[in-house]
Design an enzyme around this catalytic site. Structure first.
Site, PDB file in Angstrom:
ATOM      1  N   HIS A 207      83.146 -27.196  -5.349  1.00  0.00           N
ATOM      2  CA  HIS A 207      83.057 -26.317  -6.247  1.00  0.00           C
ATOM      3  C   HIS A 207      82.085 -25.376  -5.920  1.00  0.00           C
ATOM      4  CE1 HIS A 207      79.930 -28.701  -7.874  1.00  0.00           C
ATOM      5  NE2 HIS A 207      79.696 -27.887  -8.507  1.00  0.00           N
TER       6      HIS A 207
ATOM      7  N   ASP B 186      79.156 -22.972  -8.353  1.00  0.00           N
ATOM      8  CA  ASP B 186      78.746 -22.853  -9.787  1.00  0.00           C
ATOM      9  C   ASP B 186      78.783 -21.570 -10.448  1.00  0.00           C
ATOM     10  OD1 ASP B 186      77.754 -25.575  -9.462  1.00  0.00           O
ATOM     11  OD2 ASP B 186      75.570 -24.779  -9.046  1.00  0.00           O
TER      12      ASP B 186
ATOM     13  N   HIS C 270      79.704 -26.218  -2.802  1.00  0.00           N
ATOM     14  CA  HIS C 270      79.207 -27.754  -2.662  1.00  0.00           C
ATOM     15  C   HIS C 270      79.921 -28.740  -3.168  1.00  0.00           C
ATOM     16  CE1 HIS C 270      77.368 -25.732  -6.183  1.00  0.00           C
ATOM     17  NE2 HIS C 270      77.350 -26.889  -6.792  1.00  0.00           N
TER      18      HIS C 270
ATOM     19  N   ARG D 170      72.257 -41.991  -6.685  1.00  0.00           N
ATOM     20  CA  ARG D 170      71.545 -40.626  -6.703  1.00  0.00           C
ATOM     21  C   ARG D 170      71.527 -40.231  -8.283  1.00  0.00           C
ATOM     22  NH1 ARG D 170      71.025 -35.741  -3.803  1.00  0.00           N
ATOM     23  NH2 ARG D 170      71.657 -33.958  -4.927  1.00  0.00           N
TER      24      ARG D 170
HETATM   25  O1  LIG Z   1      74.387 -33.703  -8.561  1.00  0.00           O
HETATM   26  C1  LIG Z   1      74.441 -33.031  -7.500  1.00  0.00           C
HETATM   27  O2  LIG Z   1      73.490 -33.136  -6.598  1.00  0.00           O
HETATM   28  C2  LIG Z   1      75.089 -31.539  -7.631  1.00  0.00           C
HETATM   29  C3  LIG Z   1      76.117 -31.530  -8.977  1.00  0.00           C
HETATM   30  C4  LIG Z   1      76.623 -30.190  -9.043  1.00  0.00           C
HETATM   31  O3  LIG Z   1      76.918 -29.559  -7.987  1.00  0.00           O
HETATM   32  C5  LIG Z   1      76.996 -29.598 -10.250  1.00  0.00           C
HETATM   33  O4  LIG Z   1      76.476 -30.488 -11.319  1.00  0.00           O
HETATM   34  O5  LIG Z   1      77.376 -28.596 -10.280  1.00  0.00           O
HETATM   35 FE   LIG Z   2      77.271 -27.552  -8.622  1.00  0.00          FE
END
Ligand SMILES: O=C(O)CCC(=O)C(=O)O
Ligand SMILES: [Fe+2]
Length: 210
Positions: A81, A83, A138, A148
């Site tokens: 996606h 942001d 990403h 993670r």
């Molecule tokens: O958790 C991550 O490293 C990225 C998560 C992400 O892209 C988001 O929450 O928009």
């Molecule tokens: Fe994100």
């Protein structure tokens, strides 16, 4: 520590973190404004500093997961996606999984670093800069061995904020790539789309798509 004392101190730690990271994001937006040679320097950062700014802090936890299917044997932790906001500031522990997509569609792993902040351009910034900055696609792949943890500050404008390419940035004869919309409209449209959709597509000017 009692449960309620613990949640109070957790909340105040998150609030403190959010306000510091917001300042950091504003500092970066001011450097970008200077780099683009536009005034005033807070032209972007004021959208985050506004009392009505729509900023969010998200905490993600990806437990270890090693199922043998998905992308290259890895399970998706967070699907691809962009942001939607203006800018995102990501911090994570030392577990890999975060990837960005290059223009040719290939995926590149971003080495994790628990001492660094990672900045992502959001869709709204792509619009404000008429595509000079592009929101980066990403995703996160789950790690087979370690969990993670990440926390992301998403700096968004106030709901009523109108978003359109900044006139003072546009060169002579340059056309706006997007029609004007409010952040509220964009969020509503994003909620009605799938995560992986090109959500800006709906706001792109028709005559320039062909
Ligand atoms: O958790 C991550 O490293 C990225 C998560 C992400 O892209 C988001 O929450 O928009
Ligand atoms: Fe994100």
């Amino acid at each position: 520590m009692s449960h309620s004392a613990l949640s109070t101190s957790f909340c105040s730690a998150l609030n403190e973190y959010t306000s510091v990271v917001k300042k950091l994001a504003c500092g970066v937006l001011e450097l970008i404004a200077a780099g683009l040679r536009i005034q005033p320097e807070n032209i972007f950062s004021k959208l985050l500093m506004d009392v009505e700014s729509d900023s969010v802090l998200r905490l993600n936890h990806y437990p270890p997961c090693s199922s043998g299917h998905g992308f290259n044997g890895s399970m998706t932790g967070f699907g691809e996606h962009t942001d939607p906001q203006i800018i995102s500031v990501l911090r994570s522990n030392n577990t890999s999984g975060f990837q960005i997509s290059l223009r040719d569609g290939s995926w590149v792993s971003v080495p994790p670093d628990q001492d660094s902040f990672f900045f992502n351009v959001g869709d709204s910034f792509q619009v404000l800069t008429n595509g000079r900055f592009q929101s980066v696609r990403h995703r996160v792949l789950a790690n087979g061995l370690k969990s993670r943890i990440s926390m992301i500050y998403f700096g968004g404008p106030p709901s009523k904020q109108r978003l359109a390419p900044l006139q003072l940035l546009m060169g002579e004869g340059e056309q706006s790539l997007y029609r004007e919309f409010t952040w509220f409209e964009y969020k509503k449209s994003a909620y009605n789309s799938r995560l992986a959709d090109n959500r800006l597509g709906r706001f792109q000017r028709q005559q320039l798509i062909a």
